[in-house]
Design an enzyme around this catalytic site. Sequence first.
Site, PDB file in Angstrom:
ATOM      1  N   LYS A  83      46.756  23.172  87.801  1.00  0.00           N
ATOM      2  CA  LYS A  83      46.968  24.280  88.951  1.00  0.00           C
ATOM      3  C   LYS A  83      46.118  25.319  88.303  1.00  0.00           C
ATOM      4  O   LYS A  83      46.248  25.937  87.161  1.00  0.00           O
ATOM      5  CB  LYS A  83      48.505  24.852  88.791  1.00  0.00           C
ATOM      6  N   ILE A  84      45.215  25.885  89.278  1.00  0.00           N
ATOM      7  CA  ILE A  84      44.193  27.105  88.894  1.00  0.00           C
ATOM      8  C   ILE A  84      44.646  28.108  89.895  1.00  0.00           C
ATOM      9  O   ILE A  84      44.712  28.185  91.063  1.00  0.00           O
ATOM     10  CB  ILE A  84      42.683  26.536  89.195  1.00  0.00           C
TER      11      ILE A  84
END
Length: 217
Positions: A83-84
């Site tokens: 997750k960014i």
Amino acid sequence: MKIFADTANVEDIKQINELGIIDGVTTNPTLVAREGKDWESVEKQICEIVDGPVSAEVTASEAPAMVEQARVLSKWADNIVVKIPMTAEGLKAVKVLSQEGIKTNVTLVFSAMQGLLAAKAGATYVSPFLGRLDDIGADGVELVQKLRQIFDNYGYRTEIIAASIRNYQHVEQVALAGCDIATIPAKILVKLWKHPLTDQGLVAFEKDWAEFERLQK
Ligand code: E4P
């Protein structure tokens, strides 16, 4: 529509997974911190329980550090998705990671253009946050509808994860909007299969069957 469990609680995930309707899991720093346990071992346990993508979020904020951290996280298990956060640095990191074949979930998406840019950068998933938009008087479901149309217009294969789900209606509305995935907290998942008329109907069937059996004797 695929259903993900939005939690880092291993016990909850075990119970939910037994239903056979869970396609993946999303975690974030808040959810992991709430468990008070070692991050890596929590994510690895979740990845063993669930046969599907498990999102683990980077904590770095500059693109090179995000990329380094993402490479480490992606080695924790085959089904880890990194997750960014939806920032300029995040977009740079997603571009590099997508070229390396590392799956990404761009999180904290609050506008259609953020979602479009994430898809252009090569994100595997984008996560519009419905509840947090509703909290400020905006319309989270409308954002999912816009993203669905934009992705369909241009053939982006990036999947939309409706996140920050707060109630039954959110899930129903994003399913109607053609959302790919809803990630749902455990306490809301329960509300999807419970209905008072089902419970009342079952009580009546059991009572009538018991009476029928009594008369057969
Ligand atoms: C999942 O990917 C998100 O991090 C999560 O749904 C956020 O939920 P919240 O807005 O209830 O914290």
